[in-house]
Design an enzyme around this catalytic site. Structure first.
Site: not given
Ligand code: AHR
Length: 554
Positions: A60, A217-218, A290, A353, A403
């Site tokens: 990103e 995205n999201e 995450y 992600e 990432q």
């Molecule tokens: O990876 C960092 C961020 O986490 C990304 O930009 C977003 O999609 C997620 O919330």
């Protein structure tokens, strides 16, 4: 290379088993005794082909990911290919990186792809999506996007690596027409359109042939704050007429955050409101998870709940693995909800992600936003996660570790002329042979780990992994989650004998071990010599380790 002298094998006449005795380099003071475990690989129970794209990446325009990480510039003294860091390209080729997602993340829904094409000197400077959370010491190009790296540079990067690009389109702040135009720029035949000519002017006459396209995205958050129904309407609109140029386009919908089951359910309900045929327009459903809450159940606060990348104890170690382990129930859960509408399971999951997310403070390059230092703990976490994807080949079509470089669960760290492969990067290298293999049902039975979680008894599994077959070559990867105990296991391949095998292990006596620019090889895989065997083998999996056994079957 771990020499034969150090691994002692004892061929047992009855059953022809191999016994690793306890003088391997991985036995140390932490070891309080091996346990009795069994691993059975069932050759007769195939689960499906492991999509190579499960081993995908994500880059990103955020902090030091693009500028400094990937892009160093054509005039740089740092070895580069057309401005792209050469060491990174070389490493990504080694691990057979299959796909990279770009340009975000949240950045994607603020990005105008047109800013990043055309003569570099004429490209506009824009405020980066992440600017408000950048520190004042951050380099200017982390805060104000120069657009020096754009579509051409990214697609050239993918070409150099030999991987597929996956572009995420802006749904929040650009009209659908701009999405079609981006597809036209990338894919229209040489000389066919004005945009094809513009592409040729940049040195790329032939179409790039991009077929993975993220539609936002999201979209439940930074990507527009839509409701699931609103987003489904947008998804139908954005994907309704997109030029194909004779090539298949795979659209990926912005899926749920972790266990937001209703986002999945309500999106699918709305998607098919005008008929189930719309399911064919959705190749993948993106899931983000995450592992950030290491508070041991004390809080759900996004800031307070985070743990430290480097300072952690054994309980924190298990806490991270527990958070990561949730991925399996998320895959199963969303799959089930999708199946309420998509009964034939035409749509697959794309976990675009995933990874641990710690509080700031461990950056290799101070000032790099969201950069953290991956340790052995993150390598074990990553091995565990990749195994988990391997076990669901019929459900997971792609996954992208968040990432790639200078960010969250990064495979690489770089700053100016300094570079290193992190323990996570080594795990991707070890697991690459799973790509495209036939996943096999594998049963792991081992005693649970028992530990004290703030005065309350807690358990976690000890050994888990995955197996895949390529003709007569079997790849078995195994994580030993225990921080201090090794685990001795009998490995049995049901349906074939073992001709030879090679073991590669990633571990370290210190669970906090990590690689830095100055000490690049603190944590690195060690491979044993090939040995010839027969039916089953006994193997001692060191504490806190990721192991790959490459077995040639008889
Ligand atoms: O990876 C960092 C961020 O986490 C990304 O930009 C977003 O999609 C997620 O919330």
């Amino acid at each position: 290379m771990v020499g034969r002298r150090r691994f002692l094998y004892n061929s047992l006449s009855a059953g022809g088993a191999w016994l690793f005795i306890k003088n391997s380099p991985f036995f140390d003071a932490r070891d309080s005794g091996a346990t009795d475990a069994h691993i059975e690989v069932l050759l007769e129970e195939p689960l499906g082909i492991i999509s190579p794209n499960i081993y995908g990446h994500f880059a990103e325009h955020l902090g030091g990911v693009i500028y400094d990480g990937i892009w160093v510039g054509e005039d740089s003294k740092i070895p580069n290919v057309n401005g792209i860091r050469k060491e990174l390209v070389d490493e990504m080729r080694k691990i057979k990186a299959p796909v990279v997602r770009y340009p975000g993340g949240c950045f994607a829904d603020s990005y105008d792809w047109r800013d990043g094409i055309g003569p570099a000197a004429k490209r506009p400077r824009r405020t980066n999506f992440w600017n408000d959370s950048e520190s004042s010491s951050a380099p200017a190009n982390h805060r104000y996007e120069t657009n020096r790296f754009g579509t051409n540079e990214f697609l050239n990067f993918c070409k150099l690596i030999g991987c597929e690009p996956y572009l995420a389109a802006n749904v929040r702040s650009l009209p659908a027409e701009e999405f079609y135009r981006w597809v036209e720029y990338c894919n229209s035949p040489a000389g066919s359109t004005t945009l094809a000519e513009e592409r040729a002017g940049a040195g790329f006459p032939d179409p790039f042939g991009v077929h993975f396209w993220g539609v936002g995205n999201e979209s439940w958050g930074c990507g527009g704050n839509f409701t699931a129904q609103e987003y489904a309407v947008e998804f139908r609109r954005y994907t309704e007429w997109v030029p194909r140029y004779g090539q298949q386009l795979s659209f990926i919908g912005s899926g749920p955050n972790t266990d937001e089951w209703n986002w999945t359910r309500e999106f699918f309900q709305e998607l098919v409101r005008k008929g189930n045929g719309r399911l064919h327009s959705l190749y993948g459903w993106a899931l983000h998870h995450y592992s950030w809450n290491l508070s041991r159940g004390r809080t759900t606060d996004w800031v307070q709940g985070k743990g430290d990348a480097l300072k952690f104890d054994a309980v924190d170690w298990y806490e991270l693995l527990r958070e990561g382990e949730r991925m399996e129930s998320l895959i199963n859960g969303h799959w089930q909800v999708m199946g309420e509408i998509d009964r034939e399971h035409l749509v697959k999951l794309v976990v675009d992600e995933w990874g641990p997310w710690y509080r700031p403070g461990s950056e290799a390059t101070p000032g790099d936003q969201l950069e953290q230092m991956p340790t052995l703990r993150d390598a074990v976490f990553s091995g565990m996660t990749l195994d988990l994807f391997n076990r669901h080949p019929e459900k997971v079509a792609m996954a992208n570790c968040a990432q790639l470089i200078n960010c969250l669960n990064s495979l690489y760290l770089a700053h100016e002329n300094k570079f290193c492969v992190t323990p996570v990067g080594h795990v991707f290298g070890m697991y690459a042979p799973h790509q495209g293999g036939q996943a096999l049902r594998t049963i792991f039975s081992s005693p649970l780990i028992h530990y004290d979680r703030d005065g309350k008894p807690a358990t976690f599994w000890r050994l888990k992994g995955s197996a895949s077959l390529h003709e007569k070559q079997l790849v078995l990867t195994v994580v030993n989650a225990h921080v201090s105990e090794s685990s001795e296991a009998e490995v049995a391949i049901r349906g074939a004998g073992i001709k030879s095998f090679e073991a590669t292990t990633l571990t370290h006596p210190d669970i906090h071990a990590h690689n830095t620019f100055d000490q690049r090889e603190v944590v690195k895989p060690q491979t044993s010599d090939k040995e010839v065997s027969s039916k089953t083998l006994r193997y001692i999996f060191p504490p806190a380790s990721v192991t790959k056994l490459d077995l040639a079957l008889a």
